[in-house]
Design a protein around this motif. Sequence first.
Motif, PDB file in Angstrom:
ATOM      1  N   GLU A 253      53.332  80.172  91.057  1.00 41.65           N
ATOM      2  CA  GLU A 253      53.823  80.763  92.307  1.00 41.65           C
ATOM      3  C   GLU A 253      54.190  79.708  93.332  1.00 41.65           C
ATOM      4  OE1 GLU A 253      50.623  83.246  93.461  1.00 41.65           O
ATOM      5  OE2 GLU A 253      51.181  84.912  92.141  1.00 41.65           O
ATOM      6  N   ASP A 254      53.445  78.587  93.367  1.00 46.12           N
ATOM      7  CA  ASP A 254      53.711  77.541  94.356  1.00 46.12           C
ATOM      8  C   ASP A 254      54.754  76.530  93.885  1.00 46.12           C
ATOM      9  OD1 ASP A 254      52.287  76.328  92.383  1.00 46.12           O
ATOM     10  OD2 ASP A 254      50.731  75.492  93.677  1.00 46.12           O
ATOM     11  N   GLY A 255      55.362  76.772  92.721  1.00 43.76           N
ATOM     12  CA  GLY A 255      56.397  75.884  92.211  1.00 43.76           C
ATOM     13  C   GLY A 255      55.892  74.784  91.300  1.00 43.76           C
ATOM     14  N   SER A 256      54.583  74.606  91.172  1.00 49.11           N
ATOM     15  CA  SER A 256      54.042  73.590  90.275  1.00 49.11           C
ATOM     16  C   SER A 256      54.172  74.054  88.824  1.00 49.11           C
ATOM     17  CB  SER A 256      52.580  73.293  90.625  1.00 49.11           C
ATOM     18  OG  SER A 256      51.828  74.491  90.666  1.00 49.11           O
ATOM     19  N   LYS A 257      54.015  73.102  87.907  1.00 55.24           N
ATOM     20  CA  LYS A 257      54.313  73.364  86.504  1.00 55.24           C
ATOM     21  C   LYS A 257      53.044  73.430  85.653  1.00 55.24           C
ATOM     22  CE  LYS A 257      58.785  73.008  87.279  1.00 55.24           C
ATOM     23  NZ  LYS A 257      59.716  74.136  87.129  1.00 55.24           N
ATOM     24  N   MET A 258      53.159  74.189  84.564  1.00 54.54           N
ATOM     25  CA  MET A 258      52.113  74.271  83.550  1.00 54.54           C
ATOM     26  C   MET A 258      52.773  74.195  82.184  1.00 54.54           C
ATOM     27  SD  MET A 258      49.983  77.532  85.047  1.00 54.54           S
ATOM     28  CE  MET A 258      51.498  78.459  85.302  1.00 54.54           C
ATOM     29  N   LYS A 294      49.350  71.432  86.156  1.00 49.45           N
ATOM     30  CA  LYS A 294      49.567  70.700  87.401  1.00 49.45           C
ATOM     31  C   LYS A 294      49.319  71.565  88.631  1.00 49.45           C
ATOM     32  CE  LYS A 294      52.830  67.684  87.677  1.00 49.45           C
ATOM     33  NZ  LYS A 294      54.146  67.018  87.729  1.00 49.45           N
ATOM     34  N   THR A 295      48.976  72.842  88.412  1.00 49.20           N
ATOM     35  CA  THR A 295      48.701  73.732  89.541  1.00 49.20           C
ATOM     36  C   THR A 295      47.310  73.500  90.102  1.00 49.20           C
ATOM     37  OG1 THR A 295      47.775  75.474  88.138  1.00 49.20           O
ATOM     38  CG2 THR A 295      50.160  75.483  88.490  1.00 49.20           C
ATOM     39  N   LYS A 296      46.459  72.844  89.294  1.00 50.51           N
ATOM     40  CA  LYS A 296      45.050  72.633  89.646  1.00 50.51           C
ATOM     41  C   LYS A 296      44.315  73.957  89.785  1.00 50.51           C
ATOM     42  CE  LYS A 296      45.732  68.222  89.797  1.00 50.51           C
ATOM     43  NZ  LYS A 296      47.157  68.215  89.418  1.00 50.51           N
ATOM     44  N   TYR A 381      37.820  73.631  82.719  1.00 48.26           N
ATOM     45  CA  TYR A 381      38.353  74.684  83.558  1.00 48.26           C
ATOM     46  C   TYR A 381      39.096  74.125  84.758  1.00 48.26           C
ATOM     47  CZ  TYR A 381      35.656  78.257  81.094  1.00 48.26           C
ATOM     48  OH  TYR A 381      35.154  79.103  80.150  1.00 48.26           O
ATOM     49  N   ASP A 382      38.630  72.984  85.247  1.00 47.77           N
ATOM     50  CA  ASP A 382      39.181  72.414  86.472  1.00 47.77           C
ATOM     51  C   ASP A 382      39.329  70.908  86.287  1.00 47.77           C
ATOM     52  OD1 ASP A 382      40.180  72.393  88.974  1.00 47.77           O
ATOM     53  OD2 ASP A 382      38.331  72.975  90.001  1.00 47.77           O
ATOM     54  N   ASN A 383      40.319  70.320  86.939  1.00 46.75           N
ATOM     55  CA  ASN A 383      40.558  68.882  86.848  1.00 46.75           C
ATOM     56  C   ASN A 383      39.373  68.136  87.458  1.00 46.75           C
ATOM     57  OD1 ASN A 383      41.570  66.183  87.275  1.00 46.75           O
ATOM     58  ND2 ASN A 383      43.607  67.030  86.948  1.00 46.75           N
ATOM     59  N   ILE A 384      38.824  67.195  86.682  1.00 49.94           N
ATOM     60  CA  ILE A 384      37.604  66.525  87.143  1.00 49.94           C
ATOM     61  C   ILE A 384      37.871  65.591  88.320  1.00 49.94           C
ATOM     62  CG2 ILE A 384      36.502  66.660  84.887  1.00 49.94           C
ATOM     63  CD1 ILE A 384      37.327  63.797  84.384  1.00 49.94           C
ATOM     64  N   THR A 385      39.130  65.219  88.574  1.00 47.14           N
ATOM     65  CA  THR A 385      39.440  64.325  89.694  1.00 47.14           C
ATOM     66  C   THR A 385      39.786  65.107  90.967  1.00 47.14           C
ATOM     67  OG1 THR A 385      41.809  64.251  89.150  1.00 47.14           O
ATOM     68  CG2 THR A 385      40.366  62.619  88.114  1.00 47.14           C
ATOM     69  N   LYS A 386      39.770  66.428  90.869  1.00 45.85           N
ATOM     70  CA  LYS A 386      40.111  67.254  92.029  1.00 45.85           C
ATOM     71  C   LYS A 386      39.041  67.134  93.087  1.00 45.85           C
ATOM     72  CE  LYS A 386      41.183  72.049  93.263  1.00 45.85           C
ATOM     73  NZ  LYS A 386      41.325  73.428  92.731  1.00 45.85           N
ATOM     74  N   GLU A 387      39.501  67.015  94.337  1.00 45.30           N
ATOM     75  CA  GLU A 387      38.548  66.888  95.451  1.00 45.30           C
ATOM     76  C   GLU A 387      37.920  68.246  95.722  1.00 45.30           C
ATOM     77  OE1 GLU A 387      40.312  65.214  98.854  1.00 45.30           O
ATOM     78  OE2 GLU A 387      40.889  63.332  97.887  1.00 45.30           O
TER      79      GLU A 387
END
Length: 391
Positions: A253-258, A294-296, A381-387
Amino acid sequence: MIRRSAALLFILLAAFILPGCWDRTEINDMAFILTSGIDLEDDGKYRISVMVPLPGQMGGASGGGGGTSGDKSYYVDSEVGETYRECLNQLQKRMSRRMFLAHRRTIIVGEALAKRGLQDLYDSTPRSPENRMTTYLIVAKGKASDMLMSTPRFERFPSEAVRELVKARGVIDINFKDFGVALSLPGADPVAVYMAVKESEKSEKPSKEVEFKGYAQFRNDKMIGSLENDEAIGLSLLHGQKMIINMITVQAEDGSKMSVRIYSSSTNIRTTLIDQQVHFNINIQLTATMMEDKTKYDLSQTDNVLKVEAAISEYAKNTIQKTIDSSIQHNVDSTQLGSTLWRAYPEQWASQFEKNWPEGLKDAKLDIQVESQLTDTGLIYDNITKEHAPK
């Protein structure tokens, strides 16, 4: 004594009626054709190229291939003639072994010949029992002889690279027989696998690799266009192969890619006539696995999984529509939707639709429904580098 005489008589009789392999053909007397390439010359003649293994140079595995140099385990030769058989006969005159076609797994047709028509090929090939109708039919972008002269690094023979690509699970299985059946099927136009030669990039030793492009579209036996990229994926979804491997990139929805991999597809096409108008109800069920996000999105949350599934369904619906639009644009029925109409309403097909099909495809109503299921999100489930917000 009588028994011995009878046994001796039986042995002598067997010696006369069982003379042994009087018409034997030794392997050493045969040249096994790995693949054939057929092109149309500027003067209208045919050029047939054949790839033949060299027995004396097949002792050890060697990387790469290509050309006719002495360090390769095969060589390529070609000949020009008025007919296919004339070309093969001219080639046989300079071969010390008899050409044997039963082990050939691919027939590659040049683009110029495909556009002129394959009718003559379907007269020549089925007449010999050595020619297998399960052989893959491939259309080469440009000349078929160029594909035979490619130098793929992973396979010893270019023919093996072609065969492995054409029988991959993400590619519709189309052999010589399938193409011929589609030619005679009401409300359908055939397609063939479309391939090209592409030079490797950023390589210390460049090579000419074989690349899957999509599918060549035919009107009757003449090529008129091609389905590539999204259109090719849409065609594979419409064909409803139970197991396909297609890597696709969809937008959130936000334009990011998967990037997700579709590994299973089930297609059901229902055709109805409502007030003499054709309705095609296309229902597709997909199962997919997440490969890159890439949507995180936090895919442990059901709402986010539903968003991904909706994006996959929308992408699949758009690719199918692109495939049908391309068929309408080229005035062919590569999707073979007309054949479902013929099966459902044979009488109405003969009286109303057959003469004007596939022109009638553009007036048909399409209802495309896609249901996707994301069955595997990967090991995270979630990117480990995500803040994350501090606790």
